[in-house]
Design a protein around this motif. Structure first.
Motif, short mmCIF file in Angstrom:
data_model
loop_
_atom_site.label_atom_id
_atom_site.label_comp_id
_atom_site.label_asym_id
_atom_site.label_seq_id
_atom_site.Cartn_x
_atom_site.Cartn_y
_atom_site.Cartn_z
N GLU A 168 1.53 5.66 -10.86
CA GLU A 168 1.13 6.56 -9.74
C GLU A 168 0.68 5.75 -8.71
N SER A 169 -0.16 4.85 -8.86
CA SER A 169 -0.74 4.13 -7.76
C SER A 169 0.07 3.20 -6.90
N ALA A 170 1.10 2.55 -7.77
CA ALA A 170 2.04 2.08 -7.10
C ALA A 170 3.11 2.63 -6.17
N PHE A 171 3.72 3.95 -6.63
CA PHE A 171 4.46 4.85 -6.01
C PHE A 171 3.77 5.30 -4.75
N GLN A 172 2.37 5.82 -4.96
CA GLN A 172 1.67 6.13 -3.48
C GLN A 172 1.53 5.01 -2.77
N ARG A 173 1.23 3.91 -3.01
CA ARG A 173 1.24 2.60 -2.24
C ARG A 173 2.48 2.29 -1.43
N ASN A 174 3.39 2.21 -2.41
CA ASN A 174 4.81 1.60 -1.97
C ASN A 174 5.69 2.78 -1.12
N TYR A 175 5.92 3.91 -1.90
CA TYR A 175 6.65 4.96 -1.79
C TYR A 175 5.91 6.11 -1.00
N ARG A 176 4.63 6.20 -0.96
CA ARG A 176 4.01 7.34 -0.43
C ARG A 176 4.39 8.54 -0.81
N MET A 177 4.48 8.75 -2.20
CA MET A 177 4.64 9.79 -3.02
C MET A 177 4.33 9.70 -4.43
N VAL A 178 4.13 10.82 -5.15
CA VAL A 178 3.89 10.63 -6.40
C VAL A 178 5.41 10.65 -7.51
#
Length: 477
Positions: A168-178
């Protein structure tokens, strides 16, 4: 690798499939990066930038397009020594995304220093190995979330994130989504298997490739039926099955749900076996008239290196049919039973550790001469003890020398293993009877000299020479 921006933009505006997987287009007005074949409205040239890899585009701050899906782009084949090393390391990353990888271990496996690997990665992919690894993990997670019904926790583990929180952290940081935002309304059921598409560059002669595999399938382990390839899988403690059938500019792959934890390694094995990263136009240019009648011919790889190597030893100086019979007996005697949707597929080929523990007499009882049984045990012991690696990441010349140092393995067997298990495009078993017959029954020396013009694609030349005779007999002189 340097890109010509004007040429790249032309490829983007014309949706040129030849550039797919070679170039990725970042659009600053949206923050999205696309494949050249993307059918979105073409943006202005002034807002486009171009990258040699998805990892380089993500390192520049772009997010993957949800329409053209960069994770589905075809792979690349290496065309020179430096590219070969970088792509070998990239292949190891793709096959082991769930593992704890380090630059040091990767460099060691391909036989170079950490510093040299970092430099080669920067030249080939525009990023450091760590950036490439991060992007590949993210794109695999994106693919599993989009295409399967696997629980998000299993997706996190399969893609190498270790925990749901890390994903979740990687998606939020890189893709700005959950991660859950990628879940569609209709998802495949896990009980139906896990379905994937693996892209390739056309032309692709699927029929000829599975005909080649059909004549060499190991009974109980592999099967070609109803126009598709099927096999059992034993990988890192997980067992299951897969099936591969042709689609439009892609292969359609189905895996048993039991393989969900090792999806990256299984898909990497399918890519190797079907030579999906090949560049058929580059091969055609190098081989000229030899390849003109069969431009979509591929170089069959190996799903399991030790399996293919044992099969090669069993096939020394006998026919393809006889080798297939021996390999089936070997698998039935020493493999592991498994249930699959097909009654004929019921055995996992034995591991290197299992084979290394066998005695010469145990193997000889299955109709294998004692000298070859000794070779098989020595070969398996070298693999089991990590003294020998039989996969595309292995240093080629060193591996060939190691193979030939084993009693009973000569140049033909070593090069045939390099050709398939190592996926080395320049392997050339020049003592092969079929090769010499296709060249007019010339001597081994003449066959070697004639092949110089086909470098670095001599292994593809061998496939074309065998095909020109009909059924390949792959028998050394």
């Amino acid at each position: 690798m340097e890109l010509d921006p004007d040429r790249c933009y032309d490829a983007f505006t014309t949706h040129d499939a030849r550039f797919d997987g070679r170039v990725f287009v970042g659009v600053s007005s949206t923050g999205i990066y696309c494949r050249p074949v993307c059918r979105v409205r073409t943006p202005r040239r002034t807002v486009c930038s171009f990258y040699v890899s998805a990892a380089a585009a993500e390192a520049a701050g772009f997010r993957p397009c949800l329409r053209c899906r960069p994770e589905l782009a075809p792979g690349l084949s290496a065309m020179d020594a430096s590219a070969t090393l970088a792509h070998a390391a990239a292949g190891l990353i793709d096959a082991h995304l769930a593992d704890d990888l380090s630059v040091t271990s990767l460099a060691g496996k391909v036989g170079i220093t950490d510093r040299h690997l970092r430099r080669l990665f920067r030249e080939q992919f525009g990023v450091a190995p760590a950036d490439y690894l991060r992007t590949r993990r993210l794109l695999l997670a994106k693919r599993l979330l989009t295409d399967t019904a696997l629980p998000v926790t299993e997706v996190a583990a399969a893609a190498g994130f270790g925990s749901l929180r890390a994903l979740e952290s990687a998606f939020q940081r890189n893709y700005r989504m959950v991660p859950s935002a990628l879940r569609g309304k209709v998802r495949q059921m896990a009980g139906d298997g896990l379905h994937f598409t693996l892209a390739y560059r056309p032309p692709f002669d699927f029929a000829r490739l599975i005909d080649f595999l059909a004549g060499r399938t190991i009974l109980g382990v592999e099967q070609v039926a109803e126009g598709e390839y099927r096999r059992t899988v034993r990988l890192d403690g997980h067992r299951g099955w897969l099936r591969v059938r042709p689609g439009k500019t892609a292969l359609v792959v189905t895996l048993s749900p039991s393989l969900s934890a090792v999806v990256p390694a299984v898909l990497a094995g399918v890519r190797r076996l079907f030579d999906l990263d090949a560049d058929p136009l580059a091969v055609l240019q190098a081989l000229g008239p030899l390849a003109e009648a069969r431009p979509g011919l591929r170089l069959p790889g190996a799903f399991d290196g030790i399996e293919m190597a044992v099969r090669a030893v069993l096939g020394q100086q006998i026919t393809v049919k006889a080798a297939r019979t021996l390999a089936g007996r070997f698998a039935a005697a020493f493999g592991e039973p498994i249930e699959t949707p097909w009654a004929e597929l019921n055995t996992c080929f034995p591991s290197a550790e299992r084979i290394a523990d066998l005695s010469i007499s145990q193997i000889a009882e299955r109709g294998v001469i004692s000298r070859r049984a000794e070779v098989i045990i020595a070969l398996a012991a070298a693999v089991a003890e990590a003294r020998l690696m039989l996969s595309p990441g292995a240093p080629v010349q060193e591996t060939i020398a190691q193979l030939q140092a084993l009693p009973g393995i000569g140049p033909w067997t070593a090069h045939y293993i390099a050709m398939r298990a190592l996926a080395w495009p320049d392997a050339y078993p020049d003592g092969d009877y079929g090769v010499r017959a296709a060249l007019g029954m010339c001597s081994t020396r003449e066959a070697r000299l004639q092949a110089e013009a086909w470098r670095p694609w001599r292994a593809y030349a061998v496939m074309h020479l065998w095909a020109s005779l009909g059924e390949a007999e792959e028998t050394p002189s």
